[in-house]
Design a protein around this motif. Structure first.
Motif, short mmCIF file in Angstrom:
data_model
loop_
_atom_site.label_atom_id
_atom_site.label_comp_id
_atom_site.label_asym_id
_atom_site.label_seq_id
_atom_site.Cartn_x
_atom_site.Cartn_y
_atom_site.Cartn_z
N UNK B 15 8.70 -0.80 1.09
CA UNK B 15 8.67 -0.42 -0.32
C UNK B 15 7.21 -0.45 -0.72
N UNK B 17 3.83 1.16 -3.34
CA UNK B 17 3.36 1.90 -4.50
C UNK B 17 2.09 2.60 -4.03
N UNK B 20 -0.28 0.64 -1.48
CA UNK B 20 -0.04 -0.80 -1.39
C UNK B 20 1.41 -1.08 -1.02
N UNK B 22 4.61 -3.31 -1.11
CA UNK B 22 5.14 -4.37 -1.98
C UNK B 22 6.11 -5.25 -1.20
N UNK B 23 6.98 -4.61 -0.41
CA UNK B 23 7.98 -5.39 0.33
C UNK B 23 8.27 -4.70 1.65
N UNK B 26 13.10 -3.47 2.13
CA UNK B 26 13.75 -2.69 1.09
C UNK B 26 14.94 -1.94 1.66
#
Lengths: 149, 176
Positions: B15, B17, B20, B22-23, B26
């Motif tokens: 996951x 953005x 970057x 984030x996780x 996901x």
């Protein structure tokens, strides 16, 4: 374009309302999903410009952390950060975080992240606040100040 | 991907953005019912909203019709829902995989405004879709059993996401 303060007040009041109506508080997961729903509904009309890190403690499930974007992307995570500082804080946490850290180790990690942000970020904030959420509720733990105003 | 009386659906776990991450856990593939899976690539928020809406519609269908939706019907439902938002679309590309009557596998994908693309062998979607087309085309064989299908889809997924900077961090594979 709506702001964070309006959104958080709206959520606070609705969470209290649920508590009054139903006699039990919302779980962290339910609150996170409620926030995501509100952000998603507002997204295509009048979006809230707010990024959220939601920390909560439930008796049955223990502590949990939710990352909610301003475009209503929600994910349950162990570590989260937003903004330019997140580039440094997330890397620091990736290196030093492990599951089942004690509170003291976690505070130490938060301090390490704050140090990184202070030294690396040109637009770093002056003062930081560390808060803790656990079975005794949410409380301010300490400040890390550079200015005294 | 389609096999002999089975299908496999796979996705990566990142996951992000833009650049970057984030996780790395996901969930992008959702079960609608035992023989119908939906994968949603694209904007995370719209994937979550669309998933919630579709689960709602399917549960309502189950209550009214007292049976599960056929994959072809579900694909038409997704297509209609996406086209409803023609001038303010959901930024998602769904991949639908299911077993229809007599366990005949059904797969399809659509663009973000609901143009269905049916196929007999494999369908792909996402940022690495061009790589995936190539990998699947070369690795696919008709009538694979479930073990070979699992191997094939996993290898195709891994090799494609390794070439795409916006995908990665492992994969989820479901074989039905």
């Amino acid at each position: 374009m709506l702001l964070g303060a309006q959104f958080t007040e709206y959520v606070q009041k609705n969470v209290s309302l649920y508590h009054y109506r139903n006699g039990i508080p919302l779980t962290t997961k339910a609150a996170a999903n409620f926030m995501r729903g509100e952000l998603a509904t507002a997204l295509r009309k009048n979006p809230y410009m707010v990024n959220i890190v939601l920390a909560g403690y439930d008796k049955e499930t223990g502590p949990s952390l939710y990352f909610i974007d301003y475009i209503a992307t929600m994910h349950k995570v162990d570590k989260a950060a937003f903004g330019y500082g997140s580039y440094f804080a997330l890397s620091m946490m990736d290196r030093h975080y492990h599951p089942d850290m004690t509170v003291d180790e976690a505070i130490k990690l938060a301090d390490q992240c704050i140090e990184e942000i202070r030294s690396r970020l040109v637009v770093a904030p002056q003062n930081f606040i560390i808060k803790i959420v656990d079975q005794d509720g949410a409380r301010e733990h300490s400040w890390r100040r550079t200015t005294k105003d | 991907m389609v096999g002999k009386n089975c299908f496999a659906i796979a996705s990566d776990r990142r996951l992000g953005v833009q650049l970057q991450t984030i996780a790395t856990d996901f969930q992008r593939i959702f079960k609608i019912h035992d023989k119908l899976f939906l994968g949603l690539s694209g904007l995370g928020s719209d994937a979550q909203t669309l998933h919630q809406r579709l689960v709602f519609r399917h549960k309502l269908y189950q209550l009214r019709e007292e049976r599960d939706m056929k994959p072809e019907t579900f694909a038409s439902l997704v297509s209609a829902m996406l086209y409803e938002k023609r001038f303010g679309p959901y930024f998602c590309q769904p991949v639908i995989a299911g077993l229809g009557e007599d366990d005949k596998p059904f797969i399809c994908t659509m663009d973000s405004i609901g143009a269905k693309e049916l196929a007999k062998d494999f369908v792909v979607a996402g940022t690495a879709s061009e790589s995936l087309y190539g990998a699947c085309e070369s690795m696919f064989k008709p009538d694979m059993d479930h073990e070979e299908l699992f191997e094939t889809i996993s290898q195709a997924l891994i090799s494609s996401i390794d070439r795409d900077c916006l995908s990665g961090w492992g994969g989820h594979v479901y074989v039905v």
